[in-house]
Design an enzyme around this catalytic site. Sequence first.
Site, PDB file in Angstrom:
ATOM      1  N   HIS A 283       0.824  -1.224   0.000  1.00 34.56           N
ATOM      2  CA  HIS A 283       0.000   0.000   0.000  1.00 34.56           C
ATOM      3  C   HIS A 283       0.852   1.266   0.000  1.00 34.56           C
ATOM      4  CE1 HIS A 283      -4.059  -1.784   0.735  1.00 34.56           C
ATOM      5  NE2 HIS A 283      -3.281  -2.820   0.990  1.00 34.56           N
TER       6      HIS A 283
ATOM      7  N   ASP B  79       3.321   9.435  -0.963  1.00 29.46           N
ATOM      8  CA  ASP B  79       2.151   8.671  -0.502  1.00 29.46           C
ATOM      9  C   ASP B  79       1.908   7.540  -1.479  1.00 29.46           C
ATOM     10  OD1 ASP B  79      -0.088   8.107   1.049  1.00 29.46           O
ATOM     11  OD2 ASP B  79      -0.787  10.172   1.055  1.00 29.46           O
TER      12      ASP B  79
HETATM   13  P1  ADQ Z   1      -3.248   5.934   4.789  1.00 27.07           P
HETATM   14  O1  ADQ Z   1      -1.854   6.374   5.070  1.00 27.07           O
HETATM   15  O2  ADQ Z   1      -4.109   5.687   5.956  1.00 27.07           O
HETATM   16  O3  ADQ Z   1      -3.279   4.632   3.873  1.00 27.07           O
HETATM   17  P2  ADQ Z   1      -5.066   7.397   2.882  1.00 27.07           P
HETATM   18  O4  ADQ Z   1      -4.985   6.672   1.602  1.00 27.07           O
HETATM   19  O5  ADQ Z   1      -5.157   8.869   2.718  1.00 27.07           O
HETATM   20  O6  ADQ Z   1      -3.849   7.139   3.844  1.00 27.07           O
HETATM   21  O7  ADQ Z   1      -6.346   6.908   3.649  1.00 27.07           O
HETATM   22  C1  ADQ Z   1      -6.834   7.543   4.820  1.00 27.07           C
HETATM   23  C2  ADQ Z   1      -8.245   7.034   5.109  1.00 27.07           C
HETATM   24  O8  ADQ Z   1      -8.631   7.504   6.403  1.00 27.07           O
HETATM   25  C3  ADQ Z   1      -9.261   7.563   4.113  1.00 27.07           C
HETATM   26  O9  ADQ Z   1     -10.025   6.502   3.624  1.00 27.07           O
HETATM   27  C4  ADQ Z   1     -10.128   8.527   4.906  1.00 27.07           C
HETATM   28  O10 ADQ Z   1     -11.504   8.455   4.619  1.00 27.07           O
HETATM   29  C5  ADQ Z   1      -9.908   8.112   6.334  1.00 27.07           C
HETATM   30  N1  ADQ Z   1      -9.922   9.350   7.113  1.00 27.07           N
HETATM   31  C6  ADQ Z   1      -9.226  10.449   6.825  1.00 27.07           C
HETATM   32  N2  ADQ Z   1      -9.500  11.413   7.706  1.00 27.07           N
HETATM   33  C7  ADQ Z   1     -10.377  10.927   8.564  1.00 27.07           C
HETATM   34  C8  ADQ Z   1     -11.022  11.464   9.711  1.00 27.07           C
HETATM   35  N3  ADQ Z   1     -10.781  12.684  10.158  1.00 27.07           N
HETATM   36  N4  ADQ Z   1     -11.839  10.678  10.372  1.00 27.07           N
HETATM   37  C9  ADQ Z   1     -12.048   9.440   9.943  1.00 27.07           C
HETATM   38  N5  ADQ Z   1     -11.462   8.890   8.876  1.00 27.07           N
HETATM   39  C10 ADQ Z   1     -10.644   9.616   8.194  1.00 27.07           C
HETATM   40  C11 ADQ Z   1      -2.301   3.731   3.314  1.00 27.07           C
HETATM   41  C12 ADQ Z   1      -1.223   4.379   2.437  1.00 27.07           C
HETATM   42  C13 ADQ Z   1      -1.887   5.221   1.362  1.00 27.07           C
HETATM   43  C14 ADQ Z   1      -2.842   4.361   0.541  1.00 27.07           C
HETATM   44  C15 ADQ Z   1      -3.784   3.596   1.446  1.00 27.07           C
HETATM   45  C16 ADQ Z   1      -4.609   2.587   0.667  1.00 27.07           C
HETATM   46  O11 ADQ Z   1      -0.348   5.174   3.225  1.00 27.07           O
HETATM   47  O12 ADQ Z   1      -0.924   5.796   0.508  1.00 27.07           O
HETATM   48  O13 ADQ Z   1      -3.615   5.191  -0.296  1.00 27.07           O
HETATM   49  O14 ADQ Z   1      -3.073   2.876   2.442  1.00 27.07           O
HETATM   50  O15 ADQ Z   1      -3.797   1.742  -0.058  1.00 27.07           O
END
Ligand code: ADQ
Length: 505
Positions: free
Chosen positions: A173, A385
């Site tokens: 990921h 990311d």
């Molecule tokens: P993350 O580093 O967790 O994921 P991201 O892809 O941005 O990063 O996902 C964050 C998730 O958390 C989103 O689905 C969002 O809806 C949720 N979220 C964000 N803010 C929130 C809040 N305030 N309250 C509740 N939920 C919230 C890792 C990798 C990424 C990759 C993903 C998926 O680091 O690069 O995109 O896995 O593969």
Amino acid sequence: METSRLTVVSNRLAIAVGQEESGQWTIKPGSGGLVTALGPVLRDRGGQWIGWIGAIGQHPMDEGFLDDLLDHGSRETGYALKPVHLTAEEIQKYYHGFSNEILWPLFHDLPTRCNFDPSYWQVYERVNAKFAQTVAANTGTGDYVWVHDYHLIMVAHYLKTVGVERQTGFFLHIPFPPLDGFIKLPWRFQILHALLRYDLVGFQTMRDRRNFMDCVRMLMPKTRVVGQGHIVRCLTPEQEVLVGAFPISIDFRQFAEIAASQEVQDQAWIIHANLPERQLILGIDRLDYTKGIPLRLKAFANALERYPELRGKVTLIQVVVPSREEVPEYEALKREIERLVGEINGRFSQVEWTPIHYIYRPLSRVELLAYYRTCEIALITPLKDGMNLVAKEFCACSIENNGVLILSEFAGAAAQLQNGALLVNPFDIVGVADAIRRAYSMDENSRRSRMARMRRSIQRHDIFHWVNAFFRAGLHKDLNQFPRVELFLPTAEPSASCSIADEEP
Ligand code: ADQ
């Protein structure tokens, strides 16, 4: 003929167990990118999920009770939950140590943040072996084992070491670093060798896959690479491994539908009514140094400084989701963010306008979608990311097609969204400030055509497209050819003493 079933393996289970002040245990759906992405996939299809339960070992809990709790969770989530228990030392050295102090910063191109403590490696190996044992005990030869992310690179290796034959796939990921970054890892050969023990290895982008192939070519001279294009074959002395790029996505339709609901609309209206006559700029991130929050705040201040017409006309809503708070580095990052927010607000605030609204807590799904729906601009500037699902979620919820996405060119999502987003270099404070000004003054037609392009692309390449692309590459079959949930789910009635809390993303 034995039926092939789907088993997902990740560091954490898709739920979080906690205890309320009343003493009652609760289970909530977990948060973070992996759960957001895979939750709808397994819910639709059923299957089982193997993972660590979280820091439950610190609380006294009877094992039978935990089983009840997980059975209850299984019925609510739609897939069976199989826990892996970790000791305090394992949590420290495998999870906080090798995974988050070595692989996480190294793979995000930040090697100076790595702590290459040699004692972490053995525990990382031991925990991966433990996960492999749980997989072996809970699956049959026909089952498909899909392992996720950097915590569990060695699972296929340990399955093979003890002679357990399973079809295996691995998806990373986070980004895969370029050769001159990866080569710094003291265990570089073991990690590459372990990845080449899966039948299929998937990366987020072609750039990650290219980085991986460069490392294989340089460090594994006995491995031959055959083919070109989306998926290539690596022929190692032991086996054939398929390697591909599979950009992860979201359940587009679900996000768009909930964004259109009355509940979200009401909440969105309240947000804008309280911050009237201005454009809202949204930043949403887990607390992490890879997300580039301090530089983003500096870019916002730079925009206010150089473009005075923005003052009173834009508000940045910066949401930070607490994460790894017990780690001093993350605590320091939190303090730095708070200092910058205070400094910028102190400098630019006027009687009826505060430049930055700072929220430090997880949001409920309705709140999150209301922010996505109502904010005119999303400012997503990670230093690096894997994908960044927030960018895709923002587009899915921009149902009036009027949002502008400012996106780091170092997010995996940039490859797919470059035709609609304003791409920025997150290290370039002046460039990001200029993009904020450009987004603010972008005309309606450009906003609509850019957003429509991005929404079409995400809709076409949604989470089900992602999972099917992976399965087609690894198994020549689709998700809907896996059997339904009944094969794994327990049948007992829910225990009266535990509850499922409201769903959070
Ligand atoms: P993350 O580093 O967790 O994921 P991201 O892809 O941005 O990063 O996902 C964050 C998730 O958390 C989103 O689905 C969002 O809806 C949720 N979220 C964000 N803010 C929130 C809040 N305030 N309250 C509740 N939920 C919230 C890792 C990798 C990424 C990759 C993903 C998926 O680091 O690069 O995109 O896995 O593969």
